[in-house]
Design a protein around this motif. Sequence first.
Motif, PDB file in Angstrom:
ATOM      1  N   ALA A  74      38.365   9.684 -61.221  1.00  0.00           N
ATOM      2  CA  ALA A  74      39.407   8.802 -61.740  1.00  0.00           C
ATOM      3  C   ALA A  74      40.529   8.694 -60.715  1.00  0.00           C
ATOM      4  O   ALA A  74      41.691   8.458 -61.069  1.00  0.00           O
ATOM      5  CB  ALA A  74      39.932   9.288 -63.082  1.00  0.00           C
ATOM      6  N   SER A  75      40.179   8.935 -59.441  1.00  0.00           N
ATOM      7  CA  SER A  75      41.113   8.764 -58.331  1.00  0.00           C
ATOM      8  C   SER A  75      42.381   9.576 -58.557  1.00  0.00           C
ATOM      9  O   SER A  75      42.340  10.793 -58.641  1.00  0.00           O
ATOM     10  CB  SER A  75      41.420   7.280 -58.136  1.00  0.00           C
ATOM     11  OG  SER A  75      42.212   7.063 -57.000  1.00  0.00           O
ATOM     12  N   HIS A  76      43.535   8.908 -58.693  1.00  0.00           N
ATOM     13  CA  HIS A  76      44.822   9.591 -58.819  1.00  0.00           C
ATOM     14  C   HIS A  76      45.247   9.778 -60.272  1.00  0.00           C
ATOM     15  O   HIS A  76      46.334  10.312 -60.517  1.00  0.00           O
ATOM     16  CB  HIS A  76      45.896   8.766 -58.100  1.00  0.00           C
ATOM     17  CG  HIS A  76      46.054   7.385 -58.662  1.00  0.00           C
ATOM     18  ND1 HIS A  76      45.242   6.353 -58.267  1.00  0.00           N
ATOM     19  CD2 HIS A  76      46.894   6.872 -59.600  1.00  0.00           C
ATOM     20  CE1 HIS A  76      45.594   5.253 -58.928  1.00  0.00           C
ATOM     21  NE2 HIS A  76      46.591   5.547 -59.741  1.00  0.00           N
TER      22      HIS A  76
ATOM     23  N   ASN B 283      44.919  19.399 -54.441  1.00  0.00           N
ATOM     24  CA  ASN B 283      43.822  20.014 -55.197  1.00  0.00           C
ATOM     25  C   ASN B 283      42.641  19.068 -55.383  1.00  0.00           C
ATOM     26  O   ASN B 283      41.773  19.280 -56.227  1.00  0.00           O
ATOM     27  CB  ASN B 283      44.283  20.546 -56.555  1.00  0.00           C
ATOM     28  CG  ASN B 283      45.351  21.611 -56.431  1.00  0.00           C
ATOM     29  OD1 ASN B 283      46.492  21.417 -56.833  1.00  0.00           O
ATOM     30  ND2 ASN B 283      44.981  22.744 -55.845  1.00  0.00           N
ATOM     31  N   GLY B 284      42.616  17.982 -54.571  1.00  0.00           N
ATOM     32  CA  GLY B 284      41.545  17.007 -54.644  1.00  0.00           C
ATOM     33  C   GLY B 284      40.505  17.198 -53.562  1.00  0.00           C
ATOM     34  O   GLY B 284      40.472  18.218 -52.853  1.00  0.00           O
ATOM     35  N   MET B 285      39.657  16.185 -53.389  1.00  0.00           N
ATOM     36  CA  MET B 285      38.480  16.317 -52.539  1.00  0.00           C
ATOM     37  C   MET B 285      38.804  16.441 -51.057  1.00  0.00           C
ATOM     38  O   MET B 285      37.966  16.904 -50.272  1.00  0.00           O
ATOM     39  CB  MET B 285      37.539  15.140 -52.764  1.00  0.00           C
ATOM     40  CG  MET B 285      36.845  15.152 -54.132  1.00  0.00           C
ATOM     41  SD  MET B 285      36.077  16.745 -54.545  1.00  0.00           S
ATOM     42  CE  MET B 285      34.941  16.934 -53.173  1.00  0.00           C
TER      43      MET B 285
ATOM     44  N   ASP C 130      44.880  11.171 -51.938  1.00  0.00           N
ATOM     45  CA  ASP C 130      44.802  11.134 -53.392  1.00  0.00           C
ATOM     46  C   ASP C 130      43.598  11.946 -53.852  1.00  0.00           C
ATOM     47  O   ASP C 130      42.887  12.555 -53.047  1.00  0.00           O
ATOM     48  CB  ASP C 130      44.776   9.696 -53.911  1.00  0.00           C
ATOM     49  CG  ASP C 130      43.555   8.909 -53.473  1.00  0.00           C
ATOM     50  OD1 ASP C 130      42.810   9.382 -52.605  1.00  0.00           O
ATOM     51  OD2 ASP C 130      43.341   7.801 -54.010  1.00  0.00           O
ATOM     52  N   GLY C 131      43.360  11.978 -55.171  1.00  0.00           N
ATOM     53  CA  GLY C 131      42.374  12.894 -55.729  1.00  0.00           C
ATOM     54  C   GLY C 131      40.977  12.727 -55.182  1.00  0.00           C
ATOM     55  O   GLY C 131      40.289  13.719 -54.908  1.00  0.00           O
TER      56      GLY C 131
END
Length: 492
Positions: free
Chosen positions: A101-103, A184-186, A250-251
């Motif tokens: 869900a991206s950001h 804390n994302g990819m 971003d996430g």
Amino acid sequence: MSSIDLGLSFKAYDVRGIVGETITAATVEATGAAFVDVLSLAGQTVLVGGDMRPSSPEFAAAFAHGAAGRGANILMLGLISTDELYYACGSLDAAGVVFTASHNPAQYNGMKMAKPGAVPVSSDTGMFEIRDRAQKYLETGIPDGTETGTIAETNVLSGYAGYLRSLVDLTGIRPLKVVVDAGNGMAGMTTPAVLGDSFLPALPLEIVPLYFELDGTFPSHPANPLEPENLVDLQAAVREHGADIGLAFDGDADRCFVIDDTGTVVSPSAVTALVARREIARAQAAGEEHPAVIHNLITSRAVPETISAAGGRAVRTRVGHSFIKAHMAEEKAVFGGEHSAHYYFRDFYNADTGMLAAMHVLAALGEQRAPLSELAAEYDPYHATGELNSQVEDKAAAVARVLADFAPALAAHPAAGGTAATAATCPTAYAGTGVNVDRLDGTTVIADNGSWWFNLRPSNTEPFLRLNAEATNPALLNTLREHVLARVREAA
């Protein structure tokens, strides 16, 4: 049987919903089956991966089950960023999906889908047909396929890292200290692979990591670098460590924001102009004349000016990645950039990748001695508001009020876009300035003398009217911003 309305989660470009409410394992399984049927993928390979959100593994497995049941052969990619999916779809010439869900906040998840070659799936290319077929399967059950496909696993991280390294050579740059906020994302996984030495030889980069632990509950801050408050930690770390540059992803790591050595945000327009110059030069060195570069209409005027000065051809388009990607293919463009920090590359299957954009900035910085603050200033000669939202119920009336000030002749004939008019009733700062109005995306008013422009775009899903403006000096920009916002919000 399910009563969930997929129209609540299927958007024009992707799927996003609240886990357990508008997106569930059952809706995802039905979507996997519909994906195969609508795109005629039975007997073909379908790639399935997901980000670090807690629900992504369950959803990936459900999608794979639904898709295999309709005859597709599934390759499970495990944990991936969105641009890893695009790399895999391009390099393997296979369709695929990534759960992300991206950001969006932790309670959300969703899907980004691509056809073979990383061609995006959107409302123009099958998204709503997949939605409608999946809705039918939810209500009547998924029929058995003539054959059941296989499910296997593979990993594309090392191939992705190697491919990006082949596109931008960072081996000869001067040593740089780089703070990276993965939120804390990819990017906590892709940064060590691409910029570190997990798979490949070390580069002259000292990486200072912030929030590299993969955690889809986002305990540190929301993984949305478009919001200034989510850049505060990175800006402080750049100053604390005396770093040359900061990078915020971003996430799902398909967008990248850049911080200079002083802790100041480098505008995505400046990044677009910088990367455009590099990609134009590379295309010209390969014998290409006037390579095209795509930019949306609310990037800085410095972007088309830089493209033209470098010998490229600037192509202006609407806001939104489906428009950018479509124009990338139509124009055979070498690069495309948006104000939202999405960057698209012909050599990356016309898809967007934050990491490749970051590598271009690192290369440009490391190939010369000036700090990033000086380098970026070359591509940022104007002053901009950024995007300002006003909650307005009657958006058309608000736009008409503004046009009545800036182009009274056009206000009387709203359909007559593109005709010059004199701003006779404007504040004194604009008196006598000729203006032009176009409606490529919303309403854009442009001063004939090049001293300012602004764009008003209505949101399709919220009661917002979005203002972006730019001017040659801060005082003029302030006057422009305050006048337009006052008229927009007059009856709000």
